[in-house]
Design a protein around this motif. Structure first.
Motif, PDB file in Angstrom:
ATOM      1  N   ALA A 140       0.830  -1.200   0.000  1.00 23.86           N
ATOM      2  CA  ALA A 140       0.000   0.000   0.000  1.00 23.86           C
ATOM      3  C   ALA A 140       0.873   1.261   0.000  1.00 23.86           C
ATOM      4  CB  ALA A 140      -0.933  -0.011   1.202  1.00 23.86           C
ATOM      5  N   HIS A 141       1.957   1.226   0.774  1.00 22.26           N
ATOM      6  CA  HIS A 141       2.863   2.387   0.795  1.00 22.26           C
ATOM      7  C   HIS A 141       3.478   2.622  -0.585  1.00 22.26           C
ATOM      8  CE1 HIS A 141       2.826   3.942   4.759  1.00 22.26           C
ATOM      9  NE2 HIS A 141       2.938   2.738   5.283  1.00 22.26           N
ATOM     10  N   GLU A 142       3.882   1.513  -1.211  1.00 19.08           N
ATOM     11  CA  GLU A 142       4.498   1.625  -2.540  1.00 19.08           C
ATOM     12  C   GLU A 142       3.513   2.224  -3.545  1.00 19.08           C
ATOM     13  OE1 GLU A 142       7.619   1.019  -3.589  1.00 19.08           O
ATOM     14  OE2 GLU A 142       8.062   0.759  -1.456  1.00 19.08           O
ATOM     15  N   LEU A 143       2.247   1.871  -3.403  1.00 22.14           N
ATOM     16  CA  LEU A 143       1.239   2.350  -4.347  1.00 22.14           C
ATOM     17  C   LEU A 143       0.873   3.807  -4.097  1.00 22.14           C
ATOM     18  CD1 LEU A 143      -1.247  -0.655  -4.501  1.00 22.14           C
ATOM     19  CD2 LEU A 143       0.066   0.290  -6.388  1.00 22.14           C
ATOM     20  N   ASN A 144       0.988   4.213  -2.847  1.00 25.82           N
ATOM     21  CA  ASN A 144       0.527   5.542  -2.467  1.00 25.82           C
ATOM     22  C   ASN A 144       1.242   6.659  -3.224  1.00 25.82           C
ATOM     23  OD1 ASN A 144      -1.488   6.582  -1.043  1.00 25.82           O
ATOM     24  ND2 ASN A 144      -0.425   6.641   0.920  1.00 25.82           N
ATOM     25  N   ASN A 145       2.560   6.557  -3.359  1.00 29.53           N
ATOM     26  CA  ASN A 145       3.316   7.643  -3.996  1.00 29.53           C
ATOM     27  C   ASN A 145       2.952   7.849  -5.463  1.00 29.53           C
ATOM     28  OD1 ASN A 145       4.482   8.198  -1.614  1.00 29.53           O
ATOM     29  ND2 ASN A 145       6.347   7.044  -2.015  1.00 29.53           N
ATOM     30  N   ARG A 202     -10.639   6.267  -6.514  1.00 26.00           N
ATOM     31  CA  ARG A 202     -11.111   4.965  -6.049  1.00 26.00           C
ATOM     32  C   ARG A 202      -9.922   4.113  -5.594  1.00 26.00           C
ATOM     33  NH1 ARG A 202     -14.650   1.973 -10.006  1.00 26.00           N
ATOM     34  NH2 ARG A 202     -12.914   0.579 -10.398  1.00 26.00           N
ATOM     35  N   ALA A 203      -8.838   4.167  -6.400  1.00 25.68           N
ATOM     36  CA  ALA A 203      -7.648   3.404  -6.025  1.00 25.68           C
ATOM     37  C   ALA A 203      -7.116   3.904  -4.676  1.00 25.68           C
ATOM     38  CB  ALA A 203      -6.585   3.550  -7.101  1.00 25.68           C
ATOM     39  N   ARG A 204      -7.206   5.220  -4.459  1.00 25.91           N
ATOM     40  CA  ARG A 204      -6.700   5.757  -3.190  1.00 25.91           C
ATOM     41  C   ARG A 204      -7.538   5.252  -2.009  1.00 25.91           C
ATOM     42  NH1 ARG A 204      -5.895  12.071  -2.198  1.00 25.91           N
ATOM     43  NH2 ARG A 204      -8.152  11.961  -2.169  1.00 25.91           N
ATOM     44  N   ARG A 205      -8.864   5.153  -2.246  1.00 19.50           N
ATOM     45  CA  ARG A 205      -9.706   4.636  -1.167  1.00 19.50           C
ATOM     46  C   ARG A 205      -9.332   3.190  -0.833  1.00 19.50           C
ATOM     47  NH1 ARG A 205     -13.885   7.495  -3.397  1.00 19.50           N
ATOM     48  NH2 ARG A 205     -14.587   5.719  -4.629  1.00 19.50           N
ATOM     49  N   ILE A 206      -9.052   2.406  -1.893  1.00 23.54           N
ATOM     50  CA  ILE A 206      -8.669   1.005  -1.652  1.00 23.54           C
ATOM     51  C   ILE A 206      -7.349   0.953  -0.873  1.00 23.54           C
ATOM     52  CG2 ILE A 206      -7.987  -1.162  -2.754  1.00 23.54           C
ATOM     53  CD1 ILE A 206      -9.929  -0.482  -5.021  1.00 23.54           C
ATOM     54  N   VAL A 207      -6.402   1.821  -1.278  1.00 27.72           N
ATOM     55  CA  VAL A 207      -5.117   1.851  -0.587  1.00 27.72           C
ATOM     56  C   VAL A 207      -5.328   2.226   0.885  1.00 27.72           C
ATOM     57  CG1 VAL A 207      -2.944   3.136  -0.411  1.00 27.72           C
ATOM     58  CG2 VAL A 207      -3.686   2.245  -2.608  1.00 27.72           C
ATOM     59  N   ASP A 209      -8.008   1.670   2.646  1.00 27.27           N
ATOM     60  CA  ASP A 209      -8.581   0.486   3.308  1.00 27.27           C
ATOM     61  C   ASP A 209      -7.488  -0.516   3.658  1.00 27.27           C
ATOM     62  OD1 ASP A 209     -11.145   1.306   3.298  1.00 27.27           O
ATOM     63  OD2 ASP A 209     -11.849  -0.058   1.726  1.00 27.27           O
ATOM     64  N   LEU A 210      -6.579  -0.702   2.688  1.00 29.78           N
ATOM     65  CA  LEU A 210      -5.494  -1.663   2.903  1.00 29.78           C
ATOM     66  C   LEU A 210      -4.621  -1.224   4.072  1.00 29.78           C
ATOM     67  CD1 LEU A 210      -4.370  -2.343  -0.775  1.00 29.78           C
ATOM     68  CD2 LEU A 210      -5.397  -3.985   0.772  1.00 29.78           C
ATOM     69  N   LEU A 211      -4.345   0.076   4.128  1.00 26.62           N
ATOM     70  CA  LEU A 211      -3.510   0.575   5.220  1.00 26.62           C
ATOM     71  C   LEU A 211      -4.239   0.423   6.554  1.00 26.62           C
ATOM     72  CD1 LEU A 211      -1.807   3.709   3.669  1.00 26.62           C
ATOM     73  CD2 LEU A 211      -0.688   1.653   4.491  1.00 26.62           C
ATOM     74  N   ALA A 212      -5.536   0.691   6.535  1.00 30.08           N
ATOM     75  CA  ALA A 212      -6.313   0.539   7.774  1.00 30.08           C
ATOM     76  C   ALA A 212      -6.303  -0.925   8.208  1.00 30.08           C
ATOM     77  CB  ALA A 212      -7.746   1.011   7.558  1.00 30.08           C
ATOM     78  N   PHE A 213      -6.384  -1.820   7.216  1.00 32.41           N
ATOM     79  CA  PHE A 213      -6.361  -3.257   7.500  1.00 32.41           C
ATOM     80  C   PHE A 213      -5.025  -3.643   8.137  1.00 32.41           C
ATOM     81  CE2 PHE A 213      -4.906  -7.421   6.082  1.00 32.41           C
ATOM     82  CZ  PHE A 213      -5.889  -8.239   6.594  1.00 32.41           C
ATOM     83  N   LEU A 236     -11.574  -7.143   1.468  1.00 34.89           N
ATOM     84  CA  LEU A 236     -10.912  -6.842   2.744  1.00 34.89           C
ATOM     85  C   LEU A 236     -11.873  -6.270   3.772  1.00 34.89           C
ATOM     86  CD1 LEU A 236      -7.455  -5.403   1.712  1.00 34.89           C
ATOM     87  CD2 LEU A 236      -7.938  -7.501   2.942  1.00 34.89           C
ATOM     88  N   GLY A 237     -13.054  -5.807   3.297  1.00 35.35           N
ATOM     89  CA  GLY A 237     -13.970  -5.089   4.174  1.00 35.35           C
ATOM     90  C   GLY A 237     -14.301  -5.845   5.453  1.00 35.35           C
ATOM     91  N   LEU A 238     -14.862  -7.053   5.299  1.00 29.92           N
ATOM     92  CA  LEU A 238     -15.337  -7.770   6.484  1.00 29.92           C
ATOM     93  C   LEU A 238     -14.197  -8.250   7.363  1.00 29.92           C
ATOM     94  CD1 LEU A 238     -18.347  -9.815   5.102  1.00 29.92           C
ATOM     95  CD2 LEU A 238     -18.386  -7.816   6.592  1.00 29.92           C
ATOM     96  N   SER A 239     -13.074  -8.576   6.709  1.00 35.29           N
ATOM     97  CA  SER A 239     -11.923  -9.011   7.493  1.00 35.29           C
ATOM     98  C   SER A 239     -11.419  -7.854   8.351  1.00 35.29           C
ATOM     99  CB  SER A 239     -10.868  -9.515   6.521  1.00 35.29           C
ATOM    100  OG  SER A 239      -9.619  -9.398   7.051  1.00 35.29           O
TER     101      SER A 239
END
Ligand code: ADP
Length: 351
Positions: free
Chosen positions: A137-142, A176-181, A183-187, A309-312
């Motif tokens: 997620a960090h790699e994708l963020n930049n 949308r991709a940022r929201r997924i990222v 979520d991933l970071l929150a996970f 990833l939502g429910l997990s």
């Protein structure tokens, strides 16, 4: 004398001790056996030893018993059955008794060891997955920030309408991709964030607002039934809203294809538990999916609609609050997600 001690030793043992004759009938069982299995001693002594064994393991135990009768010592895992039908995983050591035509079975209950092992494995898996996800997620963020930033700059500069429309698509996709990222970071970051006394109804109302557009778009009728006398819970309000948002947007997504439906959201308290229930009138969850919906990356949605990833994430958050989250669904009749959070009894000023 040691012989006087033997009955006391056998009665005090944590393991089950069984003596079996060549026909497989039990000639002795210590008191651990009835304690663990629930069978009365009369139901055991004189009866075949195999009736204590879980059906699925019967063949294994029979083979092992044959080997013991040929003079071999055996150590293996098999499950015993309790009178109520539940199974007890056990480690069994079996050997011929020296100088007698009898066989000794020492049976150790592995229930606790197995559950510890499973918990450890789960914790290790979650930690490894968390590290992997955080890294990716960090790699994708930049690069994502660059795509979004420059597309927005171009949007300000471009006069051409077609170009504006294309840029708009890029911006929406990147968002949308940022929201997924996120979520991933929150996970990945399921550490214990700051908690305070939280009014669960307040967080639910916040979530109703967050997803109001989605609710309208999916033609869903929201039916809140919030108990106004709820006690507060110790929680992180932001994380709770994340859980409510996720569960409710899943419900909207499930009901949208059928042209809408009802989403009942109730909060109640029972004893020292605050319970929040989300019941939808969507297609429900097939039995085969029930055990998997909380697994990371399990999704039945198409590419771009869900990453699974939502429910997990939700379960991780609720469990880190000492609570529980589970689903109930009888196929075809909607799904219900239930969250229970502990609410410690109110302490008095003197305390
Ligand atoms: P995602 O929404 O990205 O698929 P989730 O972990 O939130 O990931 O959900 C996993 C799966 O659980 C969904 O793909 C869907 O199959 C199922 N699911 C979740 N909520 C509902 C619901 N209200 N009704 C039916 N199925 C659901």
């Amino acid at each position: 004398m040691i012989s006087d001690l033997v009955p006391a030793i056998l009665a005090s043992m944590l393991d089950i001790v069984l003596v079996v004759d060549p026909d497989g009938a039990v000639t002795y069982a210590n008191s651990r056996l009835p304690e663990l299995t629930g069978f009365d001693p009369e139901e055991i002594v004189g009866q075949g030893v195999f009736r204590l064994v879980e059906n699925g393991d019967l063949e294994t135990v029979q083979h092992r018993f044959e080997a013991v009768q040929l003079g071999e010592d055996q150590e293996f895992e098999a499950a015993l059955r309790q009178t109520d039908g539940s199974r007890i995983p056990c480690l069994i050591a079996a050997s011929p008794i020296v100088g007698m035509e009898s066989y000794l079975f020492v049976v150790r209950d592995l229930t606790e060891a197995k559950s510890m092992q499973a918990q450890l494995l789960q914790a290790e898996k979650s930690a490894a997955l968390g590290r992997l996800v955080a890294g990716a997620a960090h790699e994708l963020n930049n690069p994502l920030t660059a795509v979004l930033g420059f597309a927005q700059i171009l949007q300000e500069e471009a006069d051409d309408e077609d170009l504006q429309a294309d840029l708009d698509r890029i911006v929406r996709g990147a968002m949308r991709a940022r929201r997924i990222v996120q979520d991933l970071l929150a996970f990945a970051r399921q550490q214990s964030p700051v908690r305070s006394a939280v009014d669960v109804n307040e967080t639910l109302r916040g979530s109703f607002e967050n997803i109001s557009r989605r609710i309208r778009r999916s033609k869903v009728t929201l039916e809140p039934e919030l108990d106004s006398s709820l006690p507060e819970v110790q929680a992180n309000a932001h994380q709770l809203k994340l859980v409510w948002d996720n569960i409710m947007s899943n419900a909207c997504q499930a009901m949208a294809p059928q042209g809408g439906g009802d989403l009942r959201v109730s909060s109640t308290h029972m004893g020292d538990v605050v319970r929040v229930m989300f019941s939808d009138t969507g297609p429900g969850i097939p039995m085969a999916h029930m055990s998997r919906i909380f697994d990371p990356f399990f999704t039945t949605k198409g590419v771009g609609e869900g990453v699974g990833l939502g429910l997990s994430l939700c379960q991780g958050i609720i469990e880190s609050h000492g609570g529980q989250l589970w689903a109930e669904s009888t196929g075809g009749e909607g799904a219900t997600f239930i969250v229970e959070l502990p609410s410690p009894p109110e302490t008095t000023a003197a305390e």
